[in-house]
Each structure stands twice: as structure tokens, then as C-alpha cells.
Design a protein around this motif. Structure first.
Motif, PDB file in Angstrom:
ATOM      1  N   LEU A  35       0.835  -1.207   0.000  1.00 54.52           N
ATOM      2  CA  LEU A  35       0.000   0.000   0.000  1.00 54.52           C
ATOM      3  C   LEU A  35       0.869   1.255   0.000  1.00 54.52           C
ATOM      4  O   LEU A  35       0.450   2.319  -0.445  1.00 54.52           O
ATOM      5  CB  LEU A  35      -0.920   0.009   1.219  1.00 54.52           C
ATOM      6  CG  LEU A  35      -2.065  -0.998   1.188  1.00 54.52           C
ATOM      7  CD1 LEU A  35      -2.868  -0.925   2.483  1.00 54.52           C
ATOM      8  CD2 LEU A  35      -2.973  -0.717   0.002  1.00 54.52           C
ATOM      9  N   LEU A  36       2.102   1.124   0.505  1.00 57.31           N
ATOM     10  CA  LEU A  36       3.010   2.272   0.525  1.00 57.31           C
ATOM     11  C   LEU A  36       3.332   2.751  -0.881  1.00 57.31           C
ATOM     12  O   LEU A  36       3.734   3.893  -1.089  1.00 57.31           O
ATOM     13  CB  LEU A  36       4.318   1.899   1.238  1.00 57.31           C
ATOM     14  CG  LEU A  36       4.209   1.583   2.718  1.00 57.31           C
ATOM     15  CD1 LEU A  36       5.522   1.044   3.244  1.00 57.31           C
ATOM     16  CD2 LEU A  36       3.826   2.838   3.488  1.00 57.31           C
ATOM     17  N   LEU A  37       3.180   1.855  -1.849  1.00 55.82           N
ATOM     18  CA  LEU A  37       3.477   2.223  -3.240  1.00 55.82           C
ATOM     19  C   LEU A  37       2.370   3.070  -3.845  1.00 55.82           C
ATOM     20  O   LEU A  37       2.593   3.766  -4.833  1.00 55.82           O
ATOM     21  CB  LEU A  37       3.622   0.955  -4.081  1.00 55.82           C
ATOM     22  CG  LEU A  37       4.984   0.293  -4.147  1.00 55.82           C
ATOM     23  CD1 LEU A  37       4.852  -1.033  -4.856  1.00 55.82           C
ATOM     24  CD2 LEU A  37       5.966   1.167  -4.866  1.00 55.82           C
ATOM     25  N   VAL A  38       1.170   2.982  -3.245  1.00 60.05           N
ATOM     26  CA  VAL A  38       0.003   3.581  -3.901  1.00 60.05           C
ATOM     27  C   VAL A  38       0.168   5.078  -4.191  1.00 60.05           C
ATOM     28  O   VAL A  38      -0.061   5.503  -5.325  1.00 60.05           O
ATOM     29  CB  VAL A  38      -1.276   3.285  -3.086  1.00 60.05           C
ATOM     30  CG1 VAL A  38      -2.450   4.069  -3.608  1.00 60.05           C
ATOM     31  CG2 VAL A  38      -1.567   1.791  -3.148  1.00 60.05           C
ATOM     32  N   PRO A  39       0.595   5.907  -3.200  1.00 56.69           N
ATOM     33  CA  PRO A  39       0.715   7.334  -3.527  1.00 56.69           C
ATOM     34  C   PRO A  39       1.665   7.596  -4.690  1.00 56.69           C
ATOM     35  O   PRO A  39       1.334   8.363  -5.611  1.00 56.69           O
ATOM     36  CB  PRO A  39       1.258   7.962  -2.247  1.00 56.69           C
ATOM     37  CG  PRO A  39       1.035   6.971  -1.178  1.00 56.69           C
ATOM     38  CD  PRO A  39       0.973   5.630  -1.812  1.00 56.69           C
TER      39      PRO A  39
ATOM     40  N   ALA B 105       7.350   4.461  -1.041  1.00 55.51           N
ATOM     41  CA  ALA B 105       7.404   3.647  -2.255  1.00 55.51           C
ATOM     42  C   ALA B 105       8.734   2.907  -2.333  1.00 55.51           C
ATOM     43  O   ALA B 105       8.789   1.724  -2.677  1.00 55.51           O
ATOM     44  CB  ALA B 105       7.207   4.525  -3.488  1.00 55.51           C
ATOM     45  N   ALA B 106       9.827   3.619  -1.985  1.00 61.13           N
ATOM     46  CA  ALA B 106      11.146   2.977  -2.011  1.00 61.13           C
ATOM     47  C   ALA B 106      11.185   1.830  -1.019  1.00 61.13           C
ATOM     48  O   ALA B 106      11.764   0.773  -1.300  1.00 61.13           O
ATOM     49  CB  ALA B 106      12.232   4.001  -1.688  1.00 61.13           C
ATOM     50  N   TYR B 107      10.534   2.017   0.148  1.00 62.41           N
ATOM     51  CA  TYR B 107      10.526   0.952   1.159  1.00 62.41           C
ATOM     52  C   TYR B 107       9.855  -0.298   0.604  1.00 62.41           C
ATOM     53  O   TYR B 107      10.385  -1.404   0.704  1.00 62.41           O
ATOM     54  CB  TYR B 107       9.813   1.436   2.423  1.00 62.41           C
ATOM     55  CG  TYR B 107       9.778   0.391   3.500  1.00 62.41           C
ATOM     56  CD1 TYR B 107      10.881   0.179   4.316  1.00 62.41           C
ATOM     57  CD2 TYR B 107       8.663  -0.425   3.678  1.00 62.41           C
ATOM     58  CE1 TYR B 107      10.876  -0.801   5.278  1.00 62.41           C
ATOM     59  CE2 TYR B 107       8.644  -1.408   4.648  1.00 62.41           C
ATOM     60  CZ  TYR B 107       9.756  -1.582   5.447  1.00 62.41           C
ATOM     61  OH  TYR B 107       9.751  -2.567   6.397  1.00 62.41           O
ATOM     62  N   ALA B 108       8.685  -0.104  -0.018  1.00 60.81           N
ATOM     63  CA  ALA B 108       7.960  -1.253  -0.566  1.00 60.81           C
ATOM     64  C   ALA B 108       8.786  -1.947  -1.648  1.00 60.81           C
ATOM     65  O   ALA B 108       8.862  -3.177  -1.702  1.00 60.81           O
ATOM     66  CB  ALA B 108       6.614  -0.804  -1.117  1.00 60.81           C
ATOM     67  N   LEU B 109       9.439  -1.146  -2.514  1.00 58.11           N
ATOM     68  CA  LEU B 109      10.215  -1.739  -3.610  1.00 58.11           C
ATOM     69  C   LEU B 109      11.477  -2.427  -3.085  1.00 58.11           C
ATOM     70  O   LEU B 109      11.939  -3.405  -3.669  1.00 58.11           O
ATOM     71  CB  LEU B 109      10.579  -0.669  -4.640  1.00 58.11           C
ATOM     72  CG  LEU B 109       9.449  -0.204  -5.551  1.00 58.11           C
ATOM     73  CD1 LEU B 109       9.907   0.952  -6.412  1.00 58.11           C
ATOM     74  CD2 LEU B 109       8.976  -1.346  -6.440  1.00 58.11           C
ATOM     75  N   PRO B 162      10.031  14.454 -11.946  1.00 54.40           N
ATOM     76  CA  PRO B 162      11.312  13.753 -11.879  1.00 54.40           C
ATOM     77  C   PRO B 162      11.826  13.537 -10.459  1.00 54.40           C
ATOM     78  O   PRO B 162      12.613  12.624 -10.241  1.00 54.40           O
ATOM     79  CB  PRO B 162      12.262  14.659 -12.660  1.00 54.40           C
ATOM     80  CG  PRO B 162      11.673  16.014 -12.550  1.00 54.40           C
ATOM     81  CD  PRO B 162      10.187  15.838 -12.427  1.00 54.40           C
ATOM     82  N   THR B 163      11.394  14.352  -9.470  1.00 57.63           N
ATOM     83  CA  THR B 163      12.027  14.239  -8.154  1.00 57.63           C
ATOM     84  C   THR B 163      11.499  13.063  -7.341  1.00 57.63           C
ATOM     85  O   THR B 163      12.274  12.459  -6.596  1.00 57.63           O
ATOM     86  CB  THR B 163      11.877  15.532  -7.330  1.00 57.63           C
ATOM     87  OG1 THR B 163      10.507  15.861  -7.209  1.00 57.63           O
ATOM     88  CG2 THR B 163      12.624  16.676  -7.966  1.00 57.63           C
ATOM     89  N   VAL B 164      10.205  12.724  -7.474  1.00 60.05           N
ATOM     90  CA  VAL B 164       9.700  11.568  -6.727  1.00 60.05           C
ATOM     91  C   VAL B 164      10.462  10.295  -7.126  1.00 60.05           C
ATOM     92  O   VAL B 164      10.993   9.589  -6.268  1.00 60.05           O
ATOM     93  CB  VAL B 164       8.171  11.407  -6.912  1.00 60.05           C
ATOM     94  CG1 VAL B 164       7.702  10.068  -6.397  1.00 60.05           C
ATOM     95  CG2 VAL B 164       7.433  12.522  -6.204  1.00 60.05           C
ATOM     96  N   PRO B 165      10.587   9.991  -8.445  1.00 60.05           N
ATOM     97  CA  PRO B 165      11.361   8.811  -8.818  1.00 60.05           C
ATOM     98  C   PRO B 165      12.821   8.915  -8.389  1.00 60.05           C
ATOM     99  O   PRO B 165      13.445   7.914  -8.040  1.00 60.05           O
ATOM    100  CB  PRO B 165      11.261   8.787 -10.350  1.00 60.05           C
ATOM    101  CG  PRO B 165      10.059   9.563 -10.664  1.00 60.05           C
ATOM    102  CD  PRO B 165       9.947  10.614  -9.614  1.00 60.05           C
ATOM    103  N   PHE B 166      13.340  10.124  -8.379  1.00 63.83           N
ATOM    104  CA  PHE B 166      14.735  10.323  -7.977  1.00 63.83           C
ATOM    105  C   PHE B 166      14.929   9.910  -6.517  1.00 63.83           C
ATOM    106  O   PHE B 166      15.888   9.211  -6.179  1.00 63.83           O
ATOM    107  CB  PHE B 166      15.088  11.802  -8.182  1.00 63.83           C
ATOM    108  CG  PHE B 166      16.536  12.115  -8.041  1.00 63.83           C
ATOM    109  CD1 PHE B 166      17.450  11.632  -8.955  1.00 63.83           C
ATOM    110  CD2 PHE B 166      16.979  12.904  -7.003  1.00 63.83           C
ATOM    111  CE1 PHE B 166      18.786  11.925  -8.826  1.00 63.83           C
ATOM    112  CE2 PHE B 166      18.317  13.197  -6.868  1.00 63.83           C
ATOM    113  CZ  PHE B 166      19.227  12.708  -7.784  1.00 63.83           C
ATOM    114  N   VAL B 167      13.994  10.329  -5.647  1.00 66.80           N
ATOM    115  CA  VAL B 167      14.069   9.932  -4.238  1.00 66.80           C
ATOM    116  C   VAL B 167      13.959   8.412  -4.126  1.00 66.80           C
ATOM    117  O   VAL B 167      14.729   7.773  -3.399  1.00 66.80           O
ATOM    118  CB  VAL B 167      12.950  10.619  -3.428  1.00 66.80           C
ATOM    119  CG1 VAL B 167      12.861  10.032  -2.033  1.00 66.80           C
ATOM    120  CG2 VAL B 167      13.185  12.114  -3.351  1.00 66.80           C
ATOM    121  N   VAL B 168      13.021   7.813  -4.877  1.00 69.28           N
ATOM    122  CA  VAL B 168      12.852   6.362  -4.832  1.00 69.28           C
ATOM    123  C   VAL B 168      14.164   5.668  -5.197  1.00 69.28           C
ATOM    124  O   VAL B 168      14.633   4.760  -4.512  1.00 69.28           O
ATOM    125  CB  VAL B 168      11.727   5.921  -5.797  1.00 69.28           C
ATOM    126  CG1 VAL B 168      11.669   4.412  -5.903  1.00 69.28           C
ATOM    127  CG2 VAL B 168      10.397   6.467  -5.332  1.00 69.28           C
TER     128      VAL B 168
END
Lengths: 317, 291
Positions: A35-39, B105-109, B162-168
Motif C-alpha cells: 500500500l506504501l506504493l500507492v501514492p 514507495a522505495a521501502y515497498a520496492l 522527476p524528483t519523486v522517482p529520484f528519491v525512490v
């Protein structure tokens, strides 16, 4: 989420029947953590995927009101593309961009290799030097362009030095043409390429070269037969990234270039269509063409890379 | 992470420290190239700085006389204080939002393998790989359609792409090196999920988040294309104002433009010096090549 009910859990502990859906999903890595990926995914769908698809769709529905393609007599869903490839003023922007972007990327990567090769070891000023290389990144394209106009201009220091020392008689024209954009791309692109090549070179085990040296290989042979083949995958990536940067040149092509002539790159054509002629449809079509050309070049380079040796001792790529 | 990355692992400990001394023709050529590059680079910067404090300067080696009034003039004429406030607003909000969206998101990935993970990874890589001007034009078109372009909100949204994916991308390797057993141990001891995030993972992730935040800050302040495409008169950041001052119509003293360029470079350099305390120079340029 009925599967998460107490009865399911108790059935599992009793050891009878199939595991609950929740456990079966968890076995495959699907649980609440996702769910953390959702946002993040929602955000990218909304602001990256949707605009892209919208632009793609828009490029196939030529603008009725003031659309360049219709005004020039092209009809149907492909009108924008037919117009772009039919009009040499638009079509030639692809060639113009390649003529600026490919040599700039090639020079940045090829010059980086010998310098990074000399500096791959440790020496006293290495950190200072790599830090200094970050300075052009701080300048950004706009200040670089501004500085180039003054430094390389007809009354700038470079021309003044060359004329005063009688190397040349007339000042060289180095800005507001092809060379201005080229220099700007080298100043902003070289540190980028160099730092990448250096990090790839640092990833190659130095013992391989030492082994080659023990076997009697000279420095050229060590470079040619040991280091270079291991570096090629990294070089391909570096080239692709340098090329993408150079291919999307926009501010410097306007500022130090000749934006209506020799440096009318494809990004200027796309911007001009979308935000000066307000033909968003043609602007989107031009952006799509820009992306397609870029992907084609990257696919070629990476395809060539895959024919090379890829081994565990290679760079970090 | 930053400290570990600073030490190149390419030389065995026993290898002697190489001296800073060119040897052979090839060595001189290589060092000559580097010196030539820096010589031109510093001459270029010096030209801009000198011109910004010159009364008049044309055709001579050095300006006729020096003055500092161009800074005051530029400050007044371009409303530099307003522009700097807008720039700071945009940059800070982009940093906060991209960390808030990117780190989970990075945590989940980093922690899970699930079907379709490669597709999601590609989705997060694409905005970094594709140059901003390419997707910026369709993005700005959409933002104009929903009437967000021209406002600070529009600029922030565009800069986040571009910055959200960069943080990930920065956080994934960082989270991967945190041992998951620590989390399990905390859970065994009765910590709730919230407690684990706040008291266990949070402190461990702070260095990585700082590195990501400062890199995003530098990129946002320097981001020209997306801000240029989506900003209006009240939402321009300093780099866009600078571009307009050079390229746009109107008669301005070039010294004023240079004064503003110096203000921009000075603020970027301050940010970079802060950034380099936390990250390796290579990280400033490495986007995906260094996986």
C-alpha cells in the motif's frame, strides 16, 4: 478482506484446508506493505502516464482552430506527422539536433575515458578535483550560456588573447552559432560523463590489471585487452545518458545558438508549435517524434552493447 | 552510505598512495586537457562576475572601474526578493512532498518481491531517463487544460515528476542495506508498525533521506525546462527569470543580468557545498547509471 477474518486464521492454525488468501498472497510478496506504493504510483499515473497518453492522443487529432497541419493542407489523424516530415523546416530539426547532440556526447565520453583512466587510483587531490567538476552543474545551462556569450564573444577574453598574440587577425565567431551550443553542451555534459566513467572504472577490479601486468602486458595492452572490454557496457550507458542530455538541449540552443537557423533543434520546434503558435496538437506530435528518435538511438547503442562481453568483473552496469 | 561511498574500493590497502605528478607524454596530455577545461571554465565564470561589478567594460582586459550598484538595480528591477521567495517555496515544498511520496514507495520496492515489480520499477525510472523537455510539453498542455499552469501549484506538480522517482532511486539501495531482522526483532518485542517506522526505521533512514532531500533541492532550484514550461508571471523561479532576462525582449544593462546570474550561482554553490557534506560528487550526476 474476508480472508483476514479470525475464522480463516484459526483454520490455518488447525492445519487443515488451504491457507487463507492473505497468506497465499503474502507468499508471493503481496501484503499491506505494498500500500506504501500507492501514492507514488497514483502520482506518476496522473502526472506522467496520463499527460503522455493525452499528448499521444492529441497528436493524432490535429487542431482545427489554427492548427498548422490543417492550414498546410494535411488531413486525417496522421496530419501532424505528415506535416512534420513533409515540411523541411520541421523535418530538418531532427538532423540539426543529431548533428549537435551526437558529436557532443561522443566528445564528452571519449575525452572522459583517458582522463578517468589516469585518475582511477587514489591521489591527493582526487576529492578536490571531483568536487570542482561539480561546479558546471551548479552553473546550470543559463549562466553557462550567459558566460559563454561574454567570454567567447568578439570582445571577450579568448578572442582578445588570440588577436593580441597574433594567432588570428579577426575575432572568431564562437557564439550565436553551432559552436556556442556545442561548447555549452561540453561544459555541462563533460563533468557528468567524466564522473560516471570514473565510477564505472572504479568498479573494475584492479587485480585484473595487475595480473595482466605480471604476465608482461604493457600499459596499452592492459588498457586495450583488459580494462576497455570491461568498461564498454558502462561507456554505452554513459554515452546514452550524455546523448539524451545533449539531444534535449533547449535553453542553450536559444541563448548561445542561432535558434531560427543552424541550431533550431527539435525541442525548439516543439516549444514553438505548442506555446508560440498555440498548436498543442503539433507540439505534442513533435515531442513524440523527439522521444522516438531518442529511443531509437538508445536502442541501437544498447543493442550494440549486448554483443559485447558482459561478465561479473565488469563495471557497475 | 555517503561515508562508505567516499572511499574508493579500487586499490588494495597495501598499494602506495599515488602522487599528484604527471608522468610520460600521455600523462601530460591528460592533465593538460583537464587544466584547459578548468582554465576556460574559470575564465567564463570570472567574466560574468567581473562584468557584474563593472561600470563599463568593452574591449579591454579589465573593466574601467568597479561599482556595486548593478546588484541593487537588479534587485529592484527584477523583484529579486520576490523571486527568491518563490524559488524557496517551490524548492522546499517539492523536497517535502517528494520525500513523503518517494520514501514509502522505495521501502515497498526494497523489501518486497511481487508480480509486476519490474513494470513498476520501469515506471519509476522513466521520468528520470526521459529528458524533461520531452514530457514537459504534454504535461504543461494538461496543466494548462486544468488551469493549474501559471500557478505555483502547477510548477510544484511539474517539478515533482522527476524528483519523486529520484528519491525512490536513491532510497532503494539505502533501505536494502538496513537489515530486516532489526524490524522483526522490534516486532517481536511488541513494537507496533507506527513505532517501528518512527523509532527504528526513521532514525536509520535519516542520512539517506537527507542526501535525497538535498539532491532534490539542488535539482529543483536548477530545473529550467519544467518550470519554464509551467510557470506564469508570479511563479517563476530564479533560473527562469534569468533566462527571460537574457533571451526575452527589452533593453537591460547586461551587468544587471550578470548580477542576477551571480546571485543565482552563489545560492547554488551554497546549496552544493551543503550537499557535498552529505553526498559524494558522483551522486550529483549519477541518476541510474550507478545501479
Amino acid at each position: 478482506m474476508t480472508a483476514a477474518s479470525p475464522s480463516a486464521a484459526s483454520r490455518l492454525t488447525a492445519g487443515s484446508g488451504t491457507p487463507s488468501l492473505r497468506h497465499r498472497l503474502a507468499d508471493r510478496g503481496i501484503d499491506r506493505v505494498l500500500l506504501l506504493l500507492v501514492p507514488g504510483i497514483l502520482f506518476l499515473l496522473l502526472l506522467f502516464v496520463y499527460p503522455f497518453l493525452y499528448g499521444l492522443q492529441l497528436s493524432f487529432s490535429p487542431q482545427i482552430d489554427g492548427g498548422q497541419a490543417l492550414m498546410n493542407g494535411y488531413q486525417g489523424p496522421l496530419a501532424n506527422y505528415l506535416y512534420f516530415f513533409g515540411d523541411s523546416y520541421q523535418r530538418d530539426t531532427i538532423w540539426t539536433t543529431l548533428v549537435i547532440g551526437l558529436p557532443a556526447a561522443l566528445v564528452n565520453v571519449l575525452v572522459s575515458v583517458p582522463i578517468a583512466y589516469r585518475m582511477r587510483g587514489r591521489f591527493r587531490f582526487k576529492r578536490t578535483l571531483t568536487t570542482l567538476l561539480v561546479v558546471p552543474i551548479a552553473l546550470g545551462t543559463v549562466l553557462t550560456a550567459d558566460g559563454l556569450i561574454e567570454y567567447l564573444g568578439p570582445a571577450g577574453w579568448l578572442n582578445k588573447a588570440l588577436v593580441d598574440f597574433h594567432v588570428i587577425n579577426e575575432p572568431l565567431t564562437l557564439v550565436h552559432n553551432y559552436w556556442g551550443v556545442f561548447f555549452s553542451l561540453v561544459i555541462t555534459g563533460f563533468p557528468f560523463a567524466f564522473l560516471l566513467v570514473l565510477s564505472y572504472l572504479s568498479g573494475i577490479d584492479p587485480n585484473l590489471e595487475r595480473a595482466a601486468s605480471v604476465m608482461g602486458a604493457g600499459w596499452w595492452e592492459r588498457f586495450r585487452r583488459v580494462t576497455l572490454p570491461l568498461l564498454v557496457p558502462g561507456l554505452a550507458i554513459t554515452f546514452c545518458m550524455s546523448f539524451v542530455l545533449a539531444f534535449s538541449v533547449f535553453p542553450s540552443a536559444n541563448l548561445v545558438g542561432d535558434p531560427s537557423g543552424t541550431t533550431r533543434v527539435i525541442s525548439i520546434a516543439a516549444y514553438h508549435a505548442a506555446f508560440e503558435q498555440f498548436d498543442y496538437s503539433l507540439g505534442s506530435a513533435t515531442s513524440m517524434i523527439m522521444g522516438a528518435v531518442m529511443l531509437a538511438i538508445i536502442a541501437l547503442v544498447l543493442g550494440w552493447r549486448n554483443t559485447m562481453f558482459r561478465g561479473p568483473a565488469g563495471g557497475k552496469g | 552510505m555517503a561515508a562508505a561511498a567516499n572511499v574508493p574500493a579500487d586499490m588494495a590497502p597495501a598499494a602506495p598512495r599515488r602522487r599528484f605528478r604527471p608522468s610520460g607524454i600521455a600523462g601530460w596530455v591528460v592533465w593538460g586537457l583537464v587544466a584547459f577545461f578548468f582554465l576556460n571554465l574559470f575564465a567564463l565564470i570570472a567574466t560574468v562576475v567581473l562584468d557584474s561589478i563593472a561600470t563599463t567594460w568593452f574591449g579591454s582586459w579589465l573593466p574601467d572601474d568597479f561599482t556595486n550598484h548593478w546588484y541593487g538595480d537588479a534587485w529592484a528591477e527584477f523583484n529579486l526578493s520576490d523571486i527568491l521567495v518563490v524559488t524557496a517555496q517551490v524548492a522546499v515544498i517539492v523536497v517535502v512532498l517528494s520525500v513523503l511520496i518517494g520514501v514509502p514507495a522505495a521501502y515497498a520496492l526494497a523489501r518486497r518481491n511481487f508480480p509486476g515489480k519490474s513494470i513498476i520499477t520501469v515506471l519509476f525510472l522513466l521520468p528520470i531517463l526521459i529528458p524533461p523537455i520531452t514530457y514537459g510539453i504534454p504535461l504543461a498542455t494538461v496543466l494548462y487544460k486544468v488551469q493549474l499552469a501559471g500557478s505555483i501549484t502547477g510548477v510544484i506538480l511539474a517539478n515533482l515528476v522527476p524528483t519523486v522517482p529520484f528519491v525512490v532511486l536513491i532510497m532503494i539501495p539505502f533501505i536494502e542495506q538496513i537489515d530486516p531482522k532489526i524490524e522483526s526483532a522490534a516486532r517481536m518485542c511488541g513494537a507496533s508498525t507506527v513505532t517501528i517506522f518512527l523509532r527504528i526505521l526513521g532514525p536509520l533512514m535519516i542520512p539517506g533521506m537527507l542526501a535525497a532531500a538535498i539532491l532534490v533541492l539542488v535539482r529543483t532550484v536548477g530545473m529550467f525546462e519544467l518550470t519554464f514550461l509551467t510557470s506564469g508571471p508570479t511563479s517563476q523561479t530564479i533560473v527562469v527569470v534569468l533566462y527571460d532576462a537574457v533571451f526575452g525582449a527589452g533593453i537591460r544593462a547586461p551587468q544587471e543580468v550578470d548580477a542576477m546570474a551571480v546571485v543565482y550561482t552563489a545560492s547554488m554553490l551554497v546549496l552544493l557545498i551543503i550537499a557535498l557534506r552529505f553526498v559524494n560528487p558522483t551522486q550529483l550526476v549519477t541518476r541510474v547509471g550507478d545501479r
